[in-house]
Design a protein around this motif. Structure first.
Motif, PDB file in Angstrom:
ATOM      1  N   MET A  90       0.819  -1.184   0.000  1.00 41.73           N
ATOM      2  CA  MET A  90       0.000   0.000   0.000  1.00 41.73           C
ATOM      3  C   MET A  90       0.868   1.256   0.000  1.00 41.73           C
ATOM      4  O   MET A  90       0.584   2.195  -0.715  1.00 41.73           O
ATOM      5  CB  MET A  90      -0.921  -0.030   1.217  1.00 41.73           C
ATOM      6  CG  MET A  90      -1.861   1.131   1.289  1.00 41.73           C
ATOM      7  SD  MET A  90      -3.003   1.287  -0.078  1.00 41.73           S
ATOM      8  CE  MET A  90      -4.212   0.120   0.382  1.00 41.73           C
ATOM      9  N   GLN A  91       1.919   1.245   0.791  1.00 36.74           N
ATOM     10  CA  GLN A  91       2.761   2.426   0.875  1.00 36.74           C
ATOM     11  C   GLN A  91       3.443   2.722  -0.460  1.00 36.74           C
ATOM     12  O   GLN A  91       3.543   3.880  -0.861  1.00 36.74           O
ATOM     13  CB  GLN A  91       3.815   2.275   1.979  1.00 36.74           C
ATOM     14  CG  GLN A  91       3.250   2.363   3.366  1.00 36.74           C
ATOM     15  CD  GLN A  91       2.866   1.005   3.922  1.00 36.74           C
ATOM     16  OE1 GLN A  91       2.745   0.033   3.193  1.00 36.74           O
ATOM     17  NE2 GLN A  91       2.644   0.941   5.222  1.00 36.74           N
TER      18      GLN A  91
ATOM     19  N   SER B 225      -9.160   7.023   5.635  1.00 34.11           N
ATOM     20  CA  SER B 225      -8.924   5.997   6.635  1.00 34.11           C
ATOM     21  C   SER B 225      -9.379   6.525   7.989  1.00 34.11           C
ATOM     22  O   SER B 225      -9.287   7.718   8.255  1.00 34.11           O
ATOM     23  CB  SER B 225      -7.445   5.624   6.699  1.00 34.11           C
ATOM     24  OG  SER B 225      -7.225   4.686   7.724  1.00 34.11           O
TER      25      SER B 225
ATOM     26  N   ASP C  79      -7.952   5.110  10.574  1.00 30.96           N
ATOM     27  CA  ASP C  79      -6.839   4.593  11.359  1.00 30.96           C
ATOM     28  C   ASP C  79      -5.660   5.567  11.256  1.00 30.96           C
ATOM     29  O   ASP C  79      -5.009   5.663  10.215  1.00 30.96           O
ATOM     30  CB  ASP C  79      -6.444   3.210  10.819  1.00 30.96           C
ATOM     31  CG  ASP C  79      -5.322   2.561  11.589  1.00 30.96           C
ATOM     32  OD1 ASP C  79      -4.621   3.247  12.355  1.00 30.96           O
ATOM     33  OD2 ASP C  79      -5.140   1.351  11.405  1.00 30.96           O
TER      34      ASP C  79
ATOM     35  N   GLU D 107      -2.721   5.459  12.469  1.00 34.41           N
ATOM     36  CA  GLU D 107      -1.439   4.789  12.198  1.00 34.41           C
ATOM     37  C   GLU D 107      -1.281   4.516  10.706  1.00 34.41           C
ATOM     38  O   GLU D 107      -0.198   4.664  10.145  1.00 34.41           O
ATOM     39  CB  GLU D 107      -1.323   3.499  12.995  1.00 34.41           C
ATOM     40  CG  GLU D 107       0.007   2.774  12.804  1.00 34.41           C
ATOM     41  CD  GLU D 107       1.226   3.610  13.203  1.00 34.41           C
ATOM     42  OE1 GLU D 107       2.301   3.371  12.612  1.00 34.41           O
ATOM     43  OE2 GLU D 107       1.114   4.485  14.076  1.00 34.41           O
ATOM     44  N   HIS D 108      -2.351   4.119  10.062  1.00 34.96           N
ATOM     45  CA  HIS D 108      -2.309   3.872   8.619  1.00 34.96           C
ATOM     46  C   HIS D 108      -1.955   5.155   7.873  1.00 34.96           C
ATOM     47  O   HIS D 108      -1.106   5.164   6.977  1.00 34.96           O
ATOM     48  CB  HIS D 108      -3.656   3.330   8.133  1.00 34.96           C
ATOM     49  CG  HIS D 108      -3.688   3.034   6.683  1.00 34.96           C
ATOM     50  ND1 HIS D 108      -4.643   3.542   5.843  1.00 34.96           N
ATOM     51  CD2 HIS D 108      -2.867   2.296   5.899  1.00 34.96           C
ATOM     52  CE1 HIS D 108      -4.426   3.136   4.611  1.00 34.96           C
ATOM     53  NE2 HIS D 108      -3.351   2.381   4.618  1.00 34.96           N
ATOM     54  N   LEU D 109      -2.580   6.257   8.242  1.00 36.71           N
ATOM     55  CA  LEU D 109      -2.269   7.536   7.602  1.00 36.71           C
ATOM     56  C   LEU D 109      -0.823   7.938   7.873  1.00 36.71           C
ATOM     57  O   LEU D 109      -0.132   8.445   6.980  1.00 36.71           O
ATOM     58  CB  LEU D 109      -3.233   8.612   8.097  1.00 36.71           C
ATOM     59  CG  LEU D 109      -4.691   8.412   7.700  1.00 36.71           C
ATOM     60  CD1 LEU D 109      -5.564   9.470   8.352  1.00 36.71           C
ATOM     61  CD2 LEU D 109      -4.863   8.417   6.189  1.00 36.71           C
TER      62      LEU D 109
ATOM     63  N   GLU E 212       1.715   5.934   8.329  1.00 32.71           N
ATOM     64  CA  GLU E 212       2.551   5.093   7.472  1.00 32.71           C
ATOM     65  C   GLU E 212       2.602   5.648   6.053  1.00 32.71           C
ATOM     66  O   GLU E 212       3.662   5.647   5.409  1.00 32.71           O
ATOM     67  CB  GLU E 212       2.023   3.665   7.453  1.00 32.71           C
ATOM     68  CG  GLU E 212       2.241   2.907   8.732  1.00 32.71           C
ATOM     69  CD  GLU E 212       1.537   1.564   8.746  1.00 32.71           C
ATOM     70  OE1 GLU E 212       0.811   1.247   7.783  1.00 32.71           O
ATOM     71  OE2 GLU E 212       1.713   0.832   9.729  1.00 32.71           O
ATOM     72  N   LEU E 213       1.470   6.111   5.555  1.00 28.95           N
ATOM     73  CA  LEU E 213       1.450   6.679   4.210  1.00 28.95           C
ATOM     74  C   LEU E 213       2.285   7.953   4.132  1.00 28.95           C
ATOM     75  O   LEU E 213       3.086   8.127   3.212  1.00 28.95           O
ATOM     76  CB  LEU E 213       0.009   6.948   3.762  1.00 28.95           C
ATOM     77  CG  LEU E 213      -0.871   5.716   3.574  1.00 28.95           C
ATOM     78  CD1 LEU E 213      -2.276   6.141   3.169  1.00 28.95           C
ATOM     79  CD2 LEU E 213      -0.284   4.757   2.555  1.00 28.95           C
TER      80      LEU E 213
END
Length: 59
Positions: A1-2, A21, A23, A25-27, A29-30
């Motif tokens: 995804m990244q 998102s 989340d 943490e997901h954002l 990471e991006l």
């Protein structure tokens, strides 16, 4: 995804990419991927594939 997120800034070149998102943490990471360098030769090859595909679709 990244990797896909990072590549989205180059295909075609853009300044902003919208993501969704709930989340944090997901954002995070991006966003962390923005410092990564992309392989410019691979990007050129991919752009060519996209152009060729687009031309075939119009024919």
């Amino acid at each position: 995804m990244q990797a896909a997120f990072r590549a989205a800034y180059l295909l075609p070149p853009v300044a902003t990419v919208a993501v969704g998102s709930d989340d944090a943490e997901h954002l995070r990471e991006l966003v962390d991927t923005l410092h990564l360098n992309a392989n410019e030769e691979k990007v050129r090859q991919y752009r060519k594939l996209l152009r060729d595909h687009s031309r075939r679709q119009r024919a």
